[in-house]
Design an enzyme around this catalytic site. Sequence first.
Site, PDB file in Angstrom:
ATOM      1  N   ASN A  14      -6.347   4.138  -0.889  1.00 38.62           N
ATOM      2  CA  ASN A  14      -6.963   2.844  -0.561  1.00 38.62           C
ATOM      3  C   ASN A  14      -7.400   2.816   0.899  1.00 38.62           C
ATOM      4  OD1 ASN A  14      -6.965   0.763  -2.816  1.00 38.62           O
ATOM      5  ND2 ASN A  14      -4.903   1.626  -3.023  1.00 38.62           N
ATOM      6  N   ILE A  92       9.631  -4.395   0.933  1.00 42.44           N
ATOM      7  CA  ILE A  92       9.760  -5.830   0.677  1.00 42.44           C
ATOM      8  C   ILE A  92       9.849  -6.502   2.039  1.00 42.44           C
ATOM      9  CG2 ILE A  92      11.320  -7.596  -0.229  1.00 42.44           C
ATOM     10  CD1 ILE A  92      11.906  -5.643  -2.544  1.00 42.44           C
ATOM     11  N   HIS A 109      -2.065  -4.605  -5.693  1.00 46.73           N
ATOM     12  CA  HIS A 109      -0.964  -4.302  -6.614  1.00 46.73           C
ATOM     13  C   HIS A 109      -1.547  -3.736  -7.908  1.00 46.73           C
ATOM     14  CE1 HIS A 109       3.091  -4.555  -8.124  1.00 46.73           C
ATOM     15  NE2 HIS A 109       2.599  -5.063  -9.241  1.00 46.73           N
TER      16      HIS A 109
END
Length: 219
Positions: A14, A92, A109
């Site tokens: 990405n 996280i 995601h």
Amino acid sequence: MKRLVVLISGRGRNLQALIEAQRAGHIPAQFAAVISNRADASGLTHAREAGIPTEILPHAQFPDRAAFDAALAGRLRALRADIVVLAGFMRILTDGFVREFEGRMLNIHPSLLPKYAGLDTHRRALEAGDAEHGATVHFVTPTLDSGPSVIQGRFSVNAEDDAASLAERVMERIELKIYPQAVAWMARGELKLQDGAAVLRGRRLAQPATLADLEEAFR
Ligand code: GAR
């Protein structure tokens, strides 16, 4: 020019798509830095080859999540990040960190959110017998993988598919197109988080944008 900071943990496909789109003039912003929480993230090579400053912030060297996030926030402030792009950043994040950058931070995601937050998305889609699978770009809010969606791309699952083939199609057909588009919208100031909703060119997105909304340059 807005300043982008991209956070990675791994391969950086990405990231590479963002670099190419920016170089082609499709993302009106500059890369302030690429930060990885892993020294061995191969995606760092893409940044180095493009002449983008890289930083490594090894999470294992911090006593806890809060300490790591505080250090990361400090770097993003020092770099004057206008837009924070999570591109395979497998951490996280604490609520405090997310609140500081809310509205300026995007994530991608590999699932059709709200389906399959968390890990193992391709296997879970197969096990559920889903007819379609895909990926989603969303604003990051404190609940994991649950912020307002910006753009989502989908395709049909075939009988022969396994988790690896799904992962490859999600990346090639969806992620590498929708993320540069979403970051371009952010860089142009066309995409905003307002009152808990994604707003594109003044229009509240009741549903995320789709592949049909990709501009020519991102198809
Ligand atoms: C991508 O598939 C991205 O959607 C996923 O990690 C991969 C990173 O690949 N992100 C998450 O699962 C976040 N929860 P890349 O490093 O080659 O871009």
